[in-house]
Design a protein around this motif. Structure first.
Motif: not given
Length: 327
Positions: A158-186
């Motif tokens: 996948y050309p675009h991804h956002l990962e937050e792996l440091s939160d233990g059991h609540f780690g999360i990662a997203c991957y997409t082939r759609l054009p990515l305009k922006s991303s953020e962790v809330r």
């Protein structure tokens, strides 16, 4: 000294064993109230916790009906039958929440969410399953640093991804082939668990994808944080004007208070042709419940919903095909 023989010891009275009928009566009087108390979720977290087990209540109520008929207890037949129908109609409301749309106009958008389980010993098979599903957007939950190497295949695919792996059991990662305009962790609530927000382009229109893992509401404090997290996501979604998809392990069944907040406050809904009540968590437990979901907003309809096989996690993956409804 008396020649009389000493009196024989008196037998110690043995308590009468509980009869099978008495045990069944106790189970009945404990089980039936839960089906009704679960409808009071907005008044207390314990009541809302009881609301998750509608599928089990249907089975229990059906057994009680049979038991009551055998015991010839008309009043119990009536109460258990009403309870059965009450739970069945709640489940039926989520059997089909959208009509079949015309899918010839455009290719469906495939979205996958999967809680892979942090301590999953079958990482290779789990990632292979994700790769073979070939979704346009993938949201993985419970991925930590131990998954970092296994996720490399997805980073390449996948050309675009956002990962937050440091939160233990609540780690999360997203991957997409759609054009990515922006991303953020809330982060919502004082626990500050990560929620990933991806602003994408979907066939020329803005699409916001939100991936999240809500805390399990298993205590008063956790239930409070759970509501705050879901309420924060609902507020975020309510302020968005474009198409929205929310996916993840919400620790929320379709009929509980948290889902009501998301649907009413955020304007989200299932909008699914397929039923959303089949269990996704607790694969080998009698208390299996549906807590992994994909919800949409702004005319997006789920035309197909598929649950994945056992891949070493206590969750099944959820894969949906989404199309735009006709204006």
């Amino acid at each position: 000294m008396s020649d009389d023989a000493p009196p024989a010891d008196k037998p110690i009275p043995v308590k009468k064993a509980v009869s099978l009928g008495g045990l069944c009566d106790a189970i009945v009087f404990l089980a039936l109230p839960c089906t009704w108390l679960g409808s009071l979720g907005r008044y207390g977290w314990v009541f809302d916790l009881l609301s998750h087990f509608r599928l089990q209540y249907v089975i229990v109520c059906a057994l009680v009906v049979i038991y009551a008929l055998i015991r010839r207890r008309t009043w119990l037949v009536l109460i258990s039958l009403i309870s059965l129908l009450w739970n069945a109609q709640i489940i039926e409301a989520f059997h089909q929440t959208a009509e079949v749309a015309d899918t010839t106009r455009e290719k469906a958008l495939r979205v996958m969410t999967f809680n892979v389980l942090t301590q999953n010993k079958n990482q290779t098979s789990a990632i292979t399953h994700v790769m073979q599903t070939d979704a346009d957007i993938v949201c993985l939950l419970e991925v930590d640093d131990s998954w970092r190497a296994s996720l490399e295949q997805l980073r390449i695919k996948y050309p675009h991804h956002l990962e937050e792996l440091s939160d233990g059991h609540f780690g999360i990662a997203c991957y997409t082939r759609l054009p990515l305009k922006s991303s953020e962790v809330r982060r919502f609530s004082i626990w500050r668990l990560p929620t990933l927000v991806l602003n994408l382009d979907h066939l020329g229109r803005p699409l916001t994808f939100i991936g999240t893992h809500a805390i399990p509401p298993t205590s008063g404090q956790r239930a409070h944080e759970w509501r705050d997290q879901l309420s924060g996501i609902a507020t975020l979604v309510a302020g968005l004007t474009g198409e929205v998809i929310v996916a993840g392990d919400l620790n929320t069944t379709p009929w509980c208070e948290g889902m009501r907040l998301l649907r009413e406050k955020g304007g989200l809904d299932f909008r699914s042709v397929d039923p959303v009540w089949p269990p996704t968590w607790g694969l080998h437990l009698p208390m299996m419940i549906p807590i992994d979901h994909v919800l949409t907003k702004r005319g997006l309809t789920i035309q197909k919903r598929t649950l994945g096989p056992d891949m070493g996690s206590d969750h099944r993956s959820v894969t949906v095909d989404i199309v735009r409804s006709a204006p």
